[in-house]
Design a protein around this motif. Sequence first.
Motif, PDB file in Angstrom:
ATOM      1  N   THR A  85       0.846  -1.188   0.000  1.00  0.00           N
ATOM      2  CA  THR A  85       0.000   0.000   0.000  1.00  0.00           C
ATOM      3  C   THR A  85       0.885   1.243   0.000  1.00  0.00           C
ATOM      4  O   THR A  85       2.082   1.163   0.329  1.00  0.00           O
ATOM      5  N   LEU A  86       0.290   2.384  -0.337  1.00  0.00           N
ATOM      6  CA  LEU A  86       1.044   3.632  -0.334  1.00  0.00           C
ATOM      7  C   LEU A  86       1.527   3.989   1.066  1.00  0.00           C
ATOM      8  O   LEU A  86       2.636   4.491   1.239  1.00  0.00           O
ATOM      9  N   SER A  87       0.687   3.745   2.059  1.00  0.00           N
ATOM     10  CA  SER A  87       1.087   4.072   3.426  1.00  0.00           C
ATOM     11  C   SER A  87       2.276   3.222   3.866  1.00  0.00           C
ATOM     12  O   SER A  87       3.202   3.717   4.514  1.00  0.00           O
ATOM     13  N   GLU A  88       2.277   1.953   3.492  1.00  0.00           N
ATOM     14  CA  GLU A  88       3.414   1.084   3.800  1.00  0.00           C
ATOM     15  C   GLU A  88       4.672   1.588   3.107  1.00  0.00           C
ATOM     16  O   GLU A  88       5.764   1.579   3.684  1.00  0.00           O
ATOM     17  N   LEU A  89       4.498   2.019   1.871  1.00  0.00           N
ATOM     18  CA  LEU A  89       5.635   2.491   1.091  1.00  0.00           C
ATOM     19  C   LEU A  89       6.256   3.734   1.720  1.00  0.00           C
ATOM     20  O   LEU A  89       7.487   3.881   1.750  1.00  0.00           O
ATOM     21  N   THR A  90       5.416   4.624   2.232  1.00  0.00           N
ATOM     22  CA  THR A  90       5.914   5.829   2.892  1.00  0.00           C
ATOM     23  C   THR A  90       6.782   5.478   4.091  1.00  0.00           C
ATOM     24  O   THR A  90       7.861   6.047   4.290  1.00  0.00           O
ATOM     25  N   GLU A  91       6.325   4.531   4.854  1.00  0.00           N
ATOM     26  CA  GLU A  91       7.084   4.116   6.034  1.00  0.00           C
ATOM     27  C   GLU A  91       8.342   3.335   5.666  1.00  0.00           C
ATOM     28  O   GLU A  91       9.337   3.383   6.380  1.00  0.00           O
ATOM     29  N   ALA A  92       8.288   2.607   4.527  1.00  0.00           N
ATOM     30  CA  ALA A  92       9.403   1.742   4.142  1.00  0.00           C
ATOM     31  C   ALA A  92      10.484   2.466   3.355  1.00  0.00           C
ATOM     32  O   ALA A  92      11.568   1.918   3.147  1.00  0.00           O
ATOM     33  N   SER A  93      10.212   3.699   2.901  1.00  0.00           N
ATOM     34  CA  SER A  93      11.192   4.424   2.089  1.00  0.00           C
ATOM     35  C   SER A  93      12.453   4.718   2.908  1.00  0.00           C
ATOM     36  O   SER A  93      12.365   5.209   4.039  1.00  0.00           O
ATOM     37  N   PRO A  94      13.627   4.428   2.337  1.00  0.00           N
ATOM     38  CA  PRO A  94      14.886   4.719   3.049  1.00  0.00           C
ATOM     39  C   PRO A  94      14.987   6.198   3.387  1.00  0.00           C
ATOM     40  O   PRO A  94      14.658   7.060   2.571  1.00  0.00           O
ATOM     41  N   LYS A  95      15.433   6.482   4.590  1.00  0.00           N
ATOM     42  CA  LYS A  95      15.490   7.871   5.044  1.00  0.00           C
ATOM     43  C   LYS A  95      16.730   8.606   4.534  1.00  0.00           C
ATOM     44  O   LYS A  95      16.699   9.819   4.338  1.00  0.00           O
ATOM     45  N   HIS A  96      17.823   7.888   4.309  1.00  0.00           N
ATOM     46  CA  HIS A  96      19.066   8.516   3.867  1.00  0.00           C
ATOM     47  C   HIS A  96      19.227   8.425   2.346  1.00  0.00           C
ATOM     48  O   HIS A  96      18.835   7.428   1.729  1.00  0.00           O
ATOM     49  N   ARG A  97      19.807   9.463   1.772  1.00  0.00           N
ATOM     50  CA  ARG A  97      19.950   9.526   0.322  1.00  0.00           C
ATOM     51  C   ARG A  97      20.744   8.351  -0.224  1.00  0.00           C
ATOM     52  O   ARG A  97      20.380   7.764  -1.251  1.00  0.00           O
ATOM     53  N   ASP A  98      21.851   7.991   0.423  1.00  0.00           N
ATOM     54  CA  ASP A  98      22.682   6.889  -0.066  1.00  0.00           C
ATOM     55  C   ASP A  98      21.893   5.583  -0.123  1.00  0.00           C
ATOM     56  O   ASP A  98      21.995   4.828  -1.092  1.00  0.00           O
ATOM     57  N   ALA A  99      21.129   5.332   0.928  1.00  0.00           N
ATOM     58  CA  ALA A  99      20.328   4.107   0.976  1.00  0.00           C
ATOM     59  C   ALA A  99      19.244   4.128  -0.100  1.00  0.00           C
ATOM     60  O   ALA A  99      18.945   3.109  -0.733  1.00  0.00           O
ATOM     61  N   ARG A 100      18.663   5.315  -0.310  1.00  0.00           N
ATOM     62  CA  ARG A 100      17.625   5.459  -1.329  1.00  0.00           C
ATOM     63  C   ARG A 100      18.204   5.228  -2.727  1.00  0.00           C
ATOM     64  O   ARG A 100      17.625   4.512  -3.554  1.00  0.00           O
ATOM     65  N   GLU A 101      19.356   5.821  -2.992  1.00  0.00           N
ATOM     66  CA  GLU A 101      19.995   5.653  -4.298  1.00  0.00           C
ATOM     67  C   GLU A 101      20.384   4.201  -4.533  1.00  0.00           C
ATOM     68  O   GLU A 101      20.267   3.683  -5.647  1.00  0.00           O
ATOM     69  N   SER A 102      20.864   3.537  -3.476  1.00  0.00           N
ATOM     70  CA  SER A 102      21.239   2.129  -3.589  1.00  0.00           C
ATOM     71  C   SER A 102      20.026   1.268  -3.928  1.00  0.00           C
ATOM     72  O   SER A 102      20.100   0.360  -4.769  1.00  0.00           O
ATOM     73  N   ALA A 103      18.901   1.560  -3.290  1.00  0.00           N
ATOM     74  CA  ALA A 103      17.676   0.799  -3.542  1.00  0.00           C
ATOM     75  C   ALA A 103      17.187   1.016  -4.971  1.00  0.00           C
ATOM     76  O   ALA A 103      16.719   0.078  -5.634  1.00  0.00           O
ATOM     77  N   ILE A 104      17.302   2.238  -5.455  1.00  0.00           N
ATOM     78  CA  ILE A 104      16.880   2.539  -6.828  1.00  0.00           C
ATOM     79  C   ILE A 104      17.780   1.829  -7.835  1.00  0.00           C
ATOM     80  O   ILE A 104      17.306   1.268  -8.832  1.00  0.00           O
ATOM     81  N   ARG A 105      19.084   1.818  -7.575  1.00  0.00           N
ATOM     82  CA  ARG A 105      20.003   1.090  -8.464  1.00  0.00           C
ATOM     83  C   ARG A 105      19.677  -0.402  -8.465  1.00  0.00           C
ATOM     84  O   ARG A 105      19.728  -1.055  -9.516  1.00  0.00           O
ATOM     85  N   THR A 106      19.334  -0.924  -7.307  1.00  0.00           N
ATOM     86  CA  THR A 106      18.963  -2.334  -7.208  1.00  0.00           C
ATOM     87  C   THR A 106      17.710  -2.627  -8.027  1.00  0.00           C
ATOM     88  O   THR A 106      17.636  -3.628  -8.751  1.00  0.00           O
ATOM     89  N   ALA A 107      16.724  -1.739  -7.935  1.00  0.00           N
ATOM     90  CA  ALA A 107      15.487  -1.911  -8.703  1.00  0.00           C
ATOM     91  C   ALA A 107      15.771  -1.868 -10.201  1.00  0.00           C
ATOM     92  O   ALA A 107      15.180  -2.632 -10.981  1.00  0.00           O
TER      93      ALA A 107
END
Length: 243
Positions: A156-178
């Motif tokens: 769900t969108l609400s789950e996604l909001t809570e699950a989004s990485p808080k730090h930029r490096d972690a977010r970028e890593s997750a996007i590269r993985t996707a």
Amino acid sequence: MISNQSLKERPLDEMIASAKEGDKDVQNYLLKMYQPYIAKCVSEVCKRYIDPKRDDEFSVGLFAFNEAIQTYSSEKGSSFLSFAKLVVKRKVIDYIRFVQKTPSTASLDESYDEEKMENPAEIVAVNERYQEEQEAWYRREEIADFKDKLSEYKLTLSELTEASPKHRDARESAIRTAKTLYDDAELREYVHQKKKLPIKDLVKRVNVSKKTLERNRKYILAIFIVLSEDYLYLKDYLKGVAQ
């Protein structure tokens, strides 16, 4: 001539491929069989019942559906009907813009010209408020479709909001993985079929630990969905969050 019964037994993607190669029987069959689907897509834009025999908007939708047949690529990952829905809705909105700009010459047969509607000078002339409303509509449509896709993955969108990485490096890593997941045909097919991450295979392809993959599973799947679909605004947003 191929019978309708034999065509009913063929997979949709196979028929799309045949139509793209010039099989007129298959093309005409698809255009006829999916008229209710086209009318539904057009009706969602116009917010009223659409009569296929009387409404110009349906004819625009029919032309757009045929265009979707000719331009669809299964390599993008999205289903044909999801792709066709967006093509139909965008073309109908373009037609509505054209009608509002030239109400005295709004006949489809006489005045509808796709090239005119895509002309930058014509678009600039559109009322600014109307343009903003249409862009807002596009965003709402994308988000609604995104929510439907998330539900297929039990997210769900609400789950996604809570699950989004808080730090930029972690977010970028997750996007590269996707992106790695999406670019690999075998892994991409696995996710589309199983609706989950192939953790064991993925950990071999990315410089990320199994624990991190599991922690960011929901976010990675959400990004994978965005990459798989024809989302204009969400993909723009994705560029922003990766910076």
